[in-house]
Design a protein around this motif. Structure first.
Motif, PDB file in Angstrom:
ATOM      1  N   MET A  41       6.186  -4.122  14.470  1.00 52.40           N
ATOM      2  CA  MET A  41       5.056  -4.846  13.875  1.00 52.40           C
ATOM      3  C   MET A  41       4.245  -5.539  14.960  1.00 52.40           C
ATOM      4  O   MET A  41       4.801  -6.121  15.892  1.00 52.40           O
ATOM      5  CB  MET A  41       5.569  -5.885  12.878  1.00 52.40           C
ATOM      6  CG  MET A  41       5.991  -5.309  11.550  1.00 52.40           C
ATOM      7  SD  MET A  41       4.602  -4.718  10.542  1.00 52.40           S
ATOM      8  CE  MET A  41       3.818  -6.267  10.086  1.00 52.40           C
ATOM      9  N   ARG A  53       8.722  -7.184   2.451  1.00 52.15           N
ATOM     10  CA  ARG A  53       7.870  -6.717   3.540  1.00 52.15           C
ATOM     11  C   ARG A  53       7.381  -7.904   4.372  1.00 52.15           C
ATOM     12  O   ARG A  53       7.348  -9.037   3.897  1.00 52.15           O
ATOM     13  CB  ARG A  53       6.647  -5.955   3.018  1.00 52.15           C
ATOM     14  CG  ARG A  53       6.939  -4.675   2.255  1.00 52.15           C
ATOM     15  CD  ARG A  53       5.639  -4.068   1.797  1.00 52.15           C
ATOM     16  NE  ARG A  53       5.806  -2.941   0.890  1.00 52.15           N
ATOM     17  CZ  ARG A  53       5.704  -1.668   1.243  1.00 52.15           C
ATOM     18  NH1 ARG A  53       5.445  -1.354   2.505  1.00 52.15           N
ATOM     19  NH2 ARG A  53       5.846  -0.694   0.358  1.00 52.15           N
ATOM     20  N   TRP A  63      -1.845  -6.003   8.402  1.00 51.17           N
ATOM     21  CA  TRP A  63      -0.774  -5.035   8.573  1.00 51.17           C
ATOM     22  C   TRP A  63       0.385  -5.389   7.653  1.00 51.17           C
ATOM     23  O   TRP A  63       0.651  -6.560   7.408  1.00 51.17           O
ATOM     24  CB  TRP A  63      -0.288  -5.034  10.025  1.00 51.17           C
ATOM     25  CG  TRP A  63      -1.301  -4.541  11.013  1.00 51.17           C
ATOM     26  CD1 TRP A  63      -2.217  -5.294  11.692  1.00 51.17           C
ATOM     27  CD2 TRP A  63      -1.491  -3.194  11.434  1.00 51.17           C
ATOM     28  NE1 TRP A  63      -2.984  -4.506  12.501  1.00 51.17           N
ATOM     29  CE2 TRP A  63      -2.561  -3.204  12.364  1.00 51.17           C
ATOM     30  CE3 TRP A  63      -0.884  -1.983  11.111  1.00 51.17           C
ATOM     31  CZ2 TRP A  63      -3.013  -2.045  12.984  1.00 51.17           C
ATOM     32  CZ3 TRP A  63      -1.333  -0.829  11.731  1.00 51.17           C
ATOM     33  CH2 TRP A  63      -2.389  -0.861  12.656  1.00 51.17           C
ATOM     34  N   TYR A  64       1.076  -4.365   7.161  1.00 55.09           N
ATOM     35  CA  TYR A  64       2.266  -4.620   6.345  1.00 55.09           C
ATOM     36  C   TYR A  64       3.381  -3.666   6.763  1.00 55.09           C
ATOM     37  O   TYR A  64       3.150  -2.503   7.110  1.00 55.09           O
ATOM     38  CB  TYR A  64       1.979  -4.490   4.850  1.00 55.09           C
ATOM     39  CG  TYR A  64       1.378  -3.186   4.408  1.00 55.09           C
ATOM     40  CD1 TYR A  64       2.183  -2.084   4.090  1.00 55.09           C
ATOM     41  CD2 TYR A  64       0.004  -3.044   4.277  1.00 55.09           C
ATOM     42  CE1 TYR A  64       1.627  -0.889   3.670  1.00 55.09           C
ATOM     43  CE2 TYR A  64      -0.554  -1.854   3.858  1.00 55.09           C
ATOM     44  CZ  TYR A  64       0.252  -0.778   3.554  1.00 55.09           C
ATOM     45  OH  TYR A  64      -0.299   0.403   3.144  1.00 55.09           O
ATOM     46  N   SER A  65       4.609  -4.194   6.752  1.00 48.22           N
ATOM     47  CA  SER A  65       5.756  -3.424   7.209  1.00 48.22           C
ATOM     48  C   SER A  65       6.218  -2.451   6.139  1.00 48.22           C
ATOM     49  O   SER A  65       5.784  -2.486   4.986  1.00 48.22           O
ATOM     50  CB  SER A  65       6.900  -4.366   7.588  1.00 48.22           C
ATOM     51  OG  SER A  65       7.492  -4.916   6.419  1.00 48.22           O
ATOM     52  N   GLU A  66       7.152  -1.610   6.518  1.00 52.39           N
ATOM     53  CA  GLU A  66       7.796  -0.731   5.568  1.00 52.39           C
ATOM     54  C   GLU A  66       8.752  -1.545   4.680  1.00 52.39           C
ATOM     55  O   GLU A  66       9.215  -2.617   5.076  1.00 52.39           O
ATOM     56  CB  GLU A  66       8.576   0.360   6.302  1.00 52.39           C
ATOM     57  CG  GLU A  66       7.677   1.359   7.014  1.00 52.39           C
ATOM     58  CD  GLU A  66       6.842   2.168   6.035  1.00 52.39           C
ATOM     59  OE1 GLU A  66       7.383   3.089   5.400  1.00 52.39           O
ATOM     60  OE2 GLU A  66       5.638   1.863   5.904  1.00 52.39           O
ATOM     61  N   VAL A  73       6.371  -0.901  11.274  1.00 53.90           N
ATOM     62  CA  VAL A  73       5.149  -0.560  10.543  1.00 53.90           C
ATOM     63  C   VAL A  73       4.821   0.914  10.769  1.00 53.90           C
ATOM     64  O   VAL A  73       5.120   1.473  11.834  1.00 53.90           O
ATOM     65  CB  VAL A  73       3.967  -1.449  11.002  1.00 53.90           C
ATOM     66  CG1 VAL A  73       3.642  -1.216  12.475  1.00 53.90           C
ATOM     67  CG2 VAL A  73       2.727  -1.212  10.152  1.00 53.90           C
ATOM     68  N   GLY A  78      -0.075   1.768   7.398  1.00 52.36           N
ATOM     69  CA  GLY A  78       0.397   0.448   7.006  1.00 52.36           C
ATOM     70  C   GLY A  78      -0.563  -0.689   7.281  1.00 52.36           C
ATOM     71  O   GLY A  78      -0.153  -1.719   7.824  1.00 52.36           O
ATOM     72  N   PHE A  79      -1.822  -0.547   6.880  1.00 54.56           N
ATOM     73  CA  PHE A  79      -2.800  -1.605   7.137  1.00 54.56           C
ATOM     74  C   PHE A  79      -3.926  -1.562   6.116  1.00 54.56           C
ATOM     75  O   PHE A  79      -4.177  -0.536   5.480  1.00 54.56           O
ATOM     76  CB  PHE A  79      -3.374  -1.483   8.554  1.00 54.56           C
ATOM     77  CG  PHE A  79      -4.164  -0.211   8.783  1.00 54.56           C
ATOM     78  CD1 PHE A  79      -5.533  -0.178   8.567  1.00 54.56           C
ATOM     79  CD2 PHE A  79      -3.536   0.952   9.200  1.00 54.56           C
ATOM     80  CE1 PHE A  79      -6.267   0.989   8.770  1.00 54.56           C
ATOM     81  CE2 PHE A  79      -4.248   2.121   9.400  1.00 54.56           C
ATOM     82  CZ  PHE A  79      -5.617   2.146   9.186  1.00 54.56           C
TER      83      PHE A  79
END
Length: 216
Positions: A41, A53, A63-66, A73, A78-79
């Motif tokens: 990330m 997340r 941004w966001y994680s899995e 990410v 993932g954004f």
């Protein structure tokens, strides 16, 4: 390893770091590699955790994680892009409030890959001024459900679960959108008070705003 001419990686074997060499043979029998094409990330100026997340605001990008992998990410997907530097990022039941130079947006849903987006408030938020607290702590109905609160160019705004935004004192406060601030929730002598210290870019003086909730 991947099968011959395959594009998915699988766990082939595990062994200690002391093994000097290993001969690859046969087809991989393990599970697919869950971290394929993922990256650490990125850092950012706003960080929140929600729904398994990690969410990071970096410049004009959220941004966001899995899922359940808060440190990784998918850089290709993932954004979520916004306009100008993200100023607000707060989560409540049902979604998130995200502010940029156009106002505050409601991102509805629990899965960021399927968020629905709508403008919740045209008042530009004061950067970094958002907090979340239980509704009863802010003197509004809702019990212990999380409620977002932030300072904006039109005074304090209250963001309820579901995306509804209520202006608390828009008839009395006007602020320049370029300022930033930090907000704290303080209870003294039975009264809960929200206090925000704000500052403009450059050597300008720091000043503060406050609003009282209902006495406890």
């Amino acid at each position: 390893l991947s099968p011959p001419d395959g594009d998915a990686l699988y766990l082939s074997e595990e062994f200690t770091s002391f093994m000097p060499q290993h001969v690859l043979g046969g087809y991989p029998l393990g599970a697919p590699c869950q971290t394929l094409h993922l990256q650490p990330m990125p850092g950012g100026h706003l960080v929140r955790a929600w729904g398994g997340r990690m969410f990071v605001a970096r410049g004009d990008t959220l941004w966001y994680s899995e899922p359940l992998l808060p440190h990784l990410v998918a850089p290709r997907r993932g954004f979520i892009p916004f306009v100008g530097r993200i100023r607000l990022l707060e989560f409540v039941d049902g979604g998130a409030f995200v502010g940029d130079e156009r106002g505050v947006w409601w991102l509805g849903g629990s899965d960021p890959t399927q968020y629905t987006t709508q403008l919740a408030s045209e008042a530009v938020p004061v950067a970094m001024s958002g907090i979340t607290a239980a509704a009863h702590e802010l003197g509004v109905a809702g019990g212990t459900s999380k409620t977002a609160l932030w300072l904006s160019s039109h005074g304090y705004m209250l963001g309820a679960p579901g995306g509804q935004v209520t202006a608390l004192n828009a008839d009395r406060i006007r602020l320049a959108p370029e300022i930033s601030g930090r907000t704290a929730l303080i209870t003294r002598d039975g009264t809960t008070q929200v206090i925000t210290l704000t500052a403009a870019p450059g050597p300008a003086s720091v000043f503060g705003l406050a609003i009282d909730t209902q006495p406890q």
